[in-house]
Design a protein around this motif. Structure first.
Motif, PDB file in Angstrom:
ATOM      1  N   ARG A  33      27.902  31.960  29.355  1.00  0.00           N
ATOM      2  CA  ARG A  33      28.797  30.747  29.577  1.00  0.00           C
ATOM      3  C   ARG A  33      30.190  30.968  29.431  1.00  0.00           C
ATOM      4  NH1 ARG A  33      25.351  26.668  28.999  1.00  0.00           N
ATOM      5  NH2 ARG A  33      26.910  25.390  28.401  1.00  0.00           N
ATOM      6  N   PRO A  34      30.910  29.998  29.793  1.00  0.00           N
ATOM      7  CA  PRO A  34      32.495  30.065  29.369  1.00  0.00           C
ATOM      8  C   PRO A  34      32.751  30.855  27.993  1.00  0.00           C
ATOM      9  CG  PRO A  34      32.117  28.099  30.245  1.00  0.00           C
ATOM     10  CD  PRO A  34      30.568  28.689  29.996  1.00  0.00           C
ATOM     11  N   HIS A  35      33.713  31.932  27.981  1.00  0.00           N
ATOM     12  CA  HIS A  35      34.203  32.586  27.055  1.00  0.00           C
ATOM     13  C   HIS A  35      33.361  33.709  26.637  1.00  0.00           C
ATOM     14  CE1 HIS A  35      37.321  29.512  26.905  1.00  0.00           C
ATOM     15  NE2 HIS A  35      36.371  28.634  26.370  1.00  0.00           N
ATOM     16  N   ASP A  36      32.039  33.596  27.194  1.00  0.00           N
ATOM     17  CA  ASP A  36      31.273  34.864  26.597  1.00  0.00           C
ATOM     18  C   ASP A  36      31.841  36.245  27.315  1.00  0.00           C
ATOM     19  OD1 ASP A  36      29.320  33.351  25.551  1.00  0.00           O
ATOM     20  OD2 ASP A  36      27.690  33.521  27.134  1.00  0.00           O
ATOM     21  N   GLU A  61      37.869  41.076  42.022  1.00  0.00           N
ATOM     22  CA  GLU A  61      37.660  39.993  42.876  1.00  0.00           C
ATOM     23  C   GLU A  61      37.201  38.772  42.135  1.00  0.00           C
ATOM     24  OE1 GLU A  61      35.509  41.094  46.601  1.00  0.00           O
ATOM     25  OE2 GLU A  61      37.335  42.538  47.376  1.00  0.00           O
ATOM     26  N   LEU A  62      36.123  38.983  41.312  1.00  0.00           N
ATOM     27  CA  LEU A  62      35.703  37.681  40.567  1.00  0.00           C
ATOM     28  C   LEU A  62      36.886  37.189  39.731  1.00  0.00           C
ATOM     29  CD1 LEU A  62      32.168  38.788  39.612  1.00  0.00           C
ATOM     30  CD2 LEU A  62      32.651  37.232  41.244  1.00  0.00           C
ATOM     31  N   THR A  63      37.895  38.108  39.295  1.00  0.00           N
ATOM     32  CA  THR A  63      38.993  37.466  38.201  1.00  0.00           C
ATOM     33  C   THR A  63      39.887  36.671  39.306  1.00  0.00           C
ATOM     34  OG1 THR A  63      38.879  39.232  36.734  1.00  0.00           O
ATOM     35  CG2 THR A  63      40.867  38.097  36.861  1.00  0.00           C
ATOM     36  N   ASP A  64      40.133  37.367  40.570  1.00  0.00           N
ATOM     37  CA  ASP A  64      40.828  36.655  41.273  1.00  0.00           C
ATOM     38  C   ASP A  64      40.375  35.268  41.830  1.00  0.00           C
ATOM     39  OD1 ASP A  64      42.590  38.775  41.321  1.00  0.00           O
ATOM     40  OD2 ASP A  64      41.900  39.859  43.060  1.00  0.00           O
ATOM     41  N   GLU A  65      39.196  35.181  42.016  1.00  0.00           N
ATOM     42  CA  GLU A  65      38.440  34.054  42.296  1.00  0.00           C
ATOM     43  C   GLU A  65      38.386  32.954  41.113  1.00  0.00           C
ATOM     44  OE1 GLU A  65      34.665  35.276  44.123  1.00  0.00           O
ATOM     45  OE2 GLU A  65      35.572  36.642  45.630  1.00  0.00           O
ATOM     46  N   GLY A  66      38.512  33.275  39.792  1.00  0.00           N
ATOM     47  CA  GLY A  66      38.636  32.304  38.771  1.00  0.00           C
ATOM     48  C   GLY A  66      37.233  32.409  37.916  1.00  0.00           C
ATOM     49  N   LEU A  67      36.586  33.069  38.276  1.00  0.00           N
ATOM     50  CA  LEU A  67      35.044  33.196  37.371  1.00  0.00           C
ATOM     51  C   LEU A  67      35.306  33.878  36.333  1.00  0.00           C
ATOM     52  CD1 LEU A  67      34.144  32.279  40.137  1.00  0.00           C
ATOM     53  CD2 LEU A  67      32.031  33.348  39.709  1.00  0.00           C
ATOM     54  N   LEU A  68      36.227  35.183  36.169  1.00  0.00           N
ATOM     55  CA  LEU A  68      36.208  35.853  35.203  1.00  0.00           C
ATOM     56  C   LEU A  68      37.584  36.085  34.563  1.00  0.00           C
ATOM     57  CD1 LEU A  68      34.123  38.986  36.223  1.00  0.00           C
ATOM     58  CD2 LEU A  68      33.423  37.149  34.731  1.00  0.00           C
ATOM     59  N   VAL A  69      37.848  36.293  33.487  1.00  0.00           N
ATOM     60  CA  VAL A  69      39.197  36.734  32.590  1.00  0.00           C
ATOM     61  C   VAL A  69      38.968  37.773  32.197  1.00  0.00           C
ATOM     62  CG1 VAL A  69      40.639  35.929  31.015  1.00  0.00           C
ATOM     63  CG2 VAL A  69      39.628  34.138  32.314  1.00  0.00           C
ATOM     64  N   VAL A  74      40.879  44.516  25.513  1.00  0.00           N
ATOM     65  CA  VAL A  74      39.944  43.692  24.747  1.00  0.00           C
ATOM     66  C   VAL A  74      38.453  43.477  25.537  1.00  0.00           C
ATOM     67  CG1 VAL A  74      39.412  41.341  23.886  1.00  0.00           C
ATOM     68  CG2 VAL A  74      41.544  42.156  24.040  1.00  0.00           C
ATOM     69  N   GLY A  75      38.490  43.031  26.969  1.00  0.00           N
ATOM     70  CA  GLY A  75      37.311  43.035  27.591  1.00  0.00           C
ATOM     71  C   GLY A  75      37.406  41.931  28.674  1.00  0.00           C
ATOM     72  N   THR A  76      36.062  41.777  29.352  1.00  0.00           N
ATOM     73  CA  THR A  76      36.165  40.913  30.457  1.00  0.00           C
ATOM     74  C   THR A  76      35.409  39.574  29.980  1.00  0.00           C
ATOM     75  OG1 THR A  76      36.594  42.643  31.906  1.00  0.00           O
ATOM     76  CG2 THR A  76      35.601  40.324  32.825  1.00  0.00           C
ATOM     77  N   PHE A  77      35.830  38.400  30.196  1.00  0.00           N
ATOM     78  CA  PHE A  77      35.003  37.222  29.855  1.00  0.00           C
ATOM     79  C   PHE A  77      34.751  36.238  30.965  1.00  0.00           C
ATOM     80  CE2 PHE A  77      37.591  39.224  26.486  1.00  0.00           C
ATOM     81  CZ  PHE A  77      36.706  39.047  25.308  1.00  0.00           C
ATOM     82  N   VAL A  78      33.902  35.474  30.740  1.00  0.00           N
ATOM     83  CA  VAL A  78      33.525  34.229  31.601  1.00  0.00           C
ATOM     84  C   VAL A  78      34.729  33.298  31.525  1.00  0.00           C
ATOM     85  CG1 VAL A  78      31.915  32.455  32.293  1.00  0.00           C
ATOM     86  CG2 VAL A  78      31.144  34.736  31.663  1.00  0.00           C
TER      87      VAL A  78
END
Length: 243
Positions: A33-36, A61-69, A74-78
């Motif tokens: 879910r968002p912020h996970d 690519e998922l970050t560029d598409e806006g699905l991940l931050v 720190v890490g990668t988050f939804v």
């Protein structure tokens, strides 16, 4: 562990696409879910058996598409789904955020009486040097900064503007009550934020932003001019109109 998304029989997808599909499936089905925080690159390498370069490309690519931050160190988050701001309809940002069942809060950076600069005078259609009110506020959605509101107000029309508590209401809501809106104007452009604005919005120097110049009238008088700055990766504008 991943529940793999079902795939139709077709040409084999590149390895990085398989990783993207699996991560997207976890997000779409609500497993993440968002912020996970999602597994690290090293953990994904172990799970998929693909190279770190492959995993990195999928995440990039998922970050560029806006699905991940991705936050360095720190890490990668939804990512939080992007909000939608009314383009043709003039609404309070607090109402927009509440309509998504999210939490709004406002930080008042300054609230002052001043004399209109040349630019402010032009925007409000008053003489340069006229007494006006000027406010700068930072709006948050679920504790993430989503808008800088830089507003100039015609003091003669709204004499008690400085006395309001804008942590419990918004300038738009108060102005709509005191000087009911009869006309509005939007000018939208893509801009690059200043270093100070980047700091406030927690974005990088070259991240794109959306800027709305909004003027509102009550009867024949311009009540306020607001410069509304949104991080482009967290907001989008949507309008609906009928002929």
């Amino acid at each position: 562990m991943f529940s793999r998304a079902p795939q139709q029989a077709s040409a084999p997808a590149p390895f990085y696409e398989k990783v993207k599909q699996a991560i997207s499936h976890q997000i779409a089905t609500g497993v993440w879910r968002p912020h996970d925080r999602i597994p690290s690159e090293a953990e994904l390498v172990a799970q998929f058996g693909f190279s770190r370069m492959t995993i990195n490309r999928a995440l990039r690519e998922l970050t560029d598409e806006g699905l991940l931050v991705r936050l360095q160190g720190v890490g990668t988050f939804v990512a939080e789904p992007k909000g939608q701001s009314a383009l043709f309809e003039i609404r309070s940002i607090a109402d927009e955020i509440a309509s998504r069942h999210h939490q709004h809060r406002c930080e008042v950076l300054f609230l002052e009486e001043t004399q209109a600069s040349a630019a402010q005078a032009t925007a409000l259609n008053v003489k340069e040097g006229t007494r006006i009110f000027h406010s700068l506020m930072l709006h948050y959605e679920n504790d993430i900064p989503v808008q800088i509101e830089d507003r100039s107000v015609n003091a003669a029309l709204v004499p008690e503007y400085l006395q309001q508590d804008y942590t419990t209401t918004t300038p738009h809501a108060y102005l709509s009550l005191i000087a009911p809106l009869t006309e509005g104007e939007h000018i939208v452009e893509a801009v690059r934020a200043t270093p100070k604005e980047c700091e406030l919005l927690r974005i990088k120097e070259h991240d794109p932003c959306l800027l709305i110049h909004r003027r509102t009238w009550s009867t024949s008088h311009i009540v306020s001019h607001a410069r509304l700055l949104f991080p482009g990766n967290r907001y989008r504008l949507q309008g609906h109109f009928m002929s």
